[in-house]
Design an enzyme around this catalytic site. Structure first.
Site, PDB file in Angstrom:
ATOM      1  N   LYS A   1      19.830  -5.724  -3.730  1.00  0.00           N
ATOM      2  CA  LYS A   1      19.226  -4.801  -2.770  1.00  0.00           C
ATOM      3  C   LYS A   1      20.001  -4.862  -1.455  1.00  0.00           C
ATOM      4  O   LYS A   1      20.413  -5.953  -1.015  1.00  0.00           O
ATOM      5  CB  LYS A   1      17.771  -5.220  -2.568  1.00  0.00           C
TER       6      LYS A   1
ATOM      7  N   SER B   1       9.766  -1.579  -2.401  1.00  0.00           N
ATOM      8  CA  SER B   1      10.947  -1.002  -1.802  1.00  0.00           C
ATOM      9  C   SER B   1      12.207  -1.325  -2.614  1.00  0.00           C
ATOM     10  O   SER B   1      13.251  -0.742  -2.394  1.00  0.00           O
ATOM     11  CB  SER B   1      11.110  -1.534  -0.378  1.00  0.00           C
TER      12      SER B   1
ATOM     13  N   SER C   1       7.122  -5.564  -3.404  1.00  0.00           N
ATOM     14  CA  SER C   1       8.374  -4.839  -3.627  1.00  0.00           C
ATOM     15  C   SER C   1       9.315  -5.404  -4.671  1.00  0.00           C
ATOM     16  O   SER C   1      10.325  -4.780  -4.983  1.00  0.00           O
ATOM     17  CB  SER C   1       9.121  -4.683  -2.300  1.00  0.00           C
TER      18      SER C   1
END
Length: 522
Positions: free
Chosen positions: A111, A188, A212
């Protein structure tokens, strides 16, 4: 021999090996990349059937074919330009002395809120598009030392700010769910989830402040773990709220999650909260991967998080079937489990935003590499997605030091009460874990922010700091991934891994999404 975070030096000897590696890439052409595992790859390496260079090229080809073209899941922000050089360097070492570590040659997608030396860390925001951190995040450093190759950084909900979708200003458009590209990945860490589900790499890293890691894992038929607060370092991860922020693996199998977790968990002097891990982390979590691990485990069913009248009927049926499967595997299910005042404990706290303090500290850690020094600078730049404006302004307008807020102590007391009540219930019933679905509804259509979502992930784990692992439990309506969560006592990751593994081996729910087939050899 370890790979450093500063540079990757290809020696003269390594340069001489490059042509040999190129020829090895050709003879690896039949090795399948879809749903490949760490153990399977390493076995193929030992048999001389695959090289790190072949893997990197193969996954880069898949990114090119499937991320912005074809199904176009839009999960990748940036490709690592050093990935192939790193792979060939690792191949040269392997030829001379074998694997450098337990993740030798394994392509990873992380990420884009993890610092990686040599690549920008945008946190999804246009303002930080060219922000190059001075060193690696601790977890990235451990991956690289173990021989992993970071091939790309993935999209996220900008600032890791939403568990509902993955959209950012640095990458146009939403990241899409590979099981149905009309639907959300959750957030996310949706970019990592979508890319790993579509086999654009072997394993990935996400972060979890509210839901997330676990939410996107459930929506993409992945295993994702939010560890005990203090077991994994947050150093070099762009913060949202440090009382909740945790980073960890997102993978297609429990075993791969454990292999990554073994590498990244542990003490980091740059993150004082990890001091507790010195005495609490297992030497290796691999020993918990027993196919018979379900036998005798006492699991409390938390029905209050998935009432039938407030759940999608297909997701509810999958949850009931998962309970039956756990029971068939030898687990002892306890239905009489309830956390008193759970809703009020979750809802009675005051919203105290930590972003300004934590984000300003992160920007300061970048030194001269960022032209922005404060959150206010980023707000003034207007280089962020419009949906974030109110959130950023609210954060900037909150107290400078969250602990100075008059309701801080009240919030901390509510968290402690929740911890005490969960542990009291688990102790009174002699439970090894609690179980509940990650979502009580299927993934929503992209753009639908009003339909039922049913996210349960923020209810127990983040406010307590207890570990929770998301595990695939099938496909609602025959096509949308669904998963349950196991919550345990602090530092019970080994036990949770074991239960998850036993269930996975018994049910084998994971299947690849359609439309992401093996690429034909060129």
């Amino acid at each position: 021999m370890l790979l450093t975070k500063k540079t990757i030096q290809i020696s003269l000897i390594g340069m001489l090996v490059l042509n040999a590696c190129a020829s090895q890439e050709e003879k690896s052409a039949d090795f399948p990349l879809v749903e490949a595992t760490i153990a399977g790859i390493h076995e193929a390496m030992e048999n001389g059937d695959v090289t790190a260079a072949y893997l990197v090229q193969g996954y880069l080809d898949r990114i090119e074919a499937y991320d912005k073209q074809g199904p176009s899941i839009n999960s990748i922000i940036i490709i690592n330009p050093e990935a192939m050089a790193t792979a060939r360097y690792l191949d040269s070492i392997y030829t001379e002395s074998g694997m450098v570590g337990p993740l030798h040659g394994i392509p990873v997608i992380v990420k884009d809120n993890y610092d990686y030396f040599g690549m920008p860390t945008s946190n999804g925001t246009l303002a930080l598009k060219d922000s190059y951190p001075p060193d690696d995040a601790f977890q990235i450093k451990k991956l690289r030392e173990a021989g992993a190759i970071i091939i790309a950084k993935s999209n996220l909900a900008e600032f890791a700010s939403s568990g509902e979708f993955s959209v950012s200003s640095v990458l146009p458009g939403y990241t899409r769910n590979p099981y149905d590209t009309r639907r959300t990945t959750a957030g996310s860490s949706g970019g990592t989830a979508a890319s790993i589900a579509a086999s654009l790499a072997v394993v990935g890293l996400g972060t979890d402040t509210g839901s997330s890691i676990r939410g996107p894992s459930a929506h993409q038929a992945l295993v994702g773990i939010r560890s005990t607060m203090g077991l994994t370092s947050r150093d070099g991860i762009v913060p949202l709220a440090l009382t909740n922020d945790v980073g960890g693996p997102m993978t297609r199998t429990v075993e791969d999650a454990v292999r990554v977790f073994d590498v990244i968990a542990g003490y980091d002097e740059a993150d004082p909260v990890t001091e507790a891990s010195i005495a609490s982390r297992e030497e290796s979590y691999m020993s918990f991967l027993d196919p018979d691990a379900l036998k005798g485990k006492r699991i409390g069913v938390l029905h209050q998080l998935f009432p039938e009248n407030d759940s999608d009927s297909s997701v509810y049926a999958l949850m009931l079937q998962a309970l039956e499967d756990l029971n068939q595997g030898g687990a002892i299910l306890i239905d009489s489990v309830k956390i008193d005042d759970l809703d009020s404990l979750n809802e009675s706290g005051t919203r105290i935003r930590q972003l300004k303090r934590d984000y300003n500290a992160y920007l300061a850690s970048l030194g001269d590499s960022s032209r922005f020094k404060t959150l206010q600078d980023i707000i003034d730049s207007e280089e962020y997605h419009p949906y974030l404006e109110k959130r950023l302004l609210d954060a900037q307008g909150d107290v400078d030091v969250p602990e100075d807020h008059p309701d801080w102590d009240k919030n901390m007391a509510l968290r402690q009460t929740l911890r005490d009540r969960i542990l009291a219930v688990m102790d009174s019933l002699n439970l090894d874990a609690l179980i509940y679905p990650s979502f009580t509804y299927p993934p929503r259509l992209i753009g639908d922010l009003n339909g039922p979502r049913g996210d349960t992930s923020g209810k127990l784990s983040p406010p307590t700091g207890f570990p929770a692992i998301a595990v695939p439990m099938g496909y609602s309506h025959g096509k949308y991934p669904a998963g349950f969560q196991l919550l345990g006592r602090p530092y019970s990751e080994g036990l949770l891994f074991g239960i998850a593994y036993g269930y996975e081996q018994q049910t084998n729910h994971r299947r690849a999404p359609e439309g992401f087939d093996e690429l034909t050899s060129k």
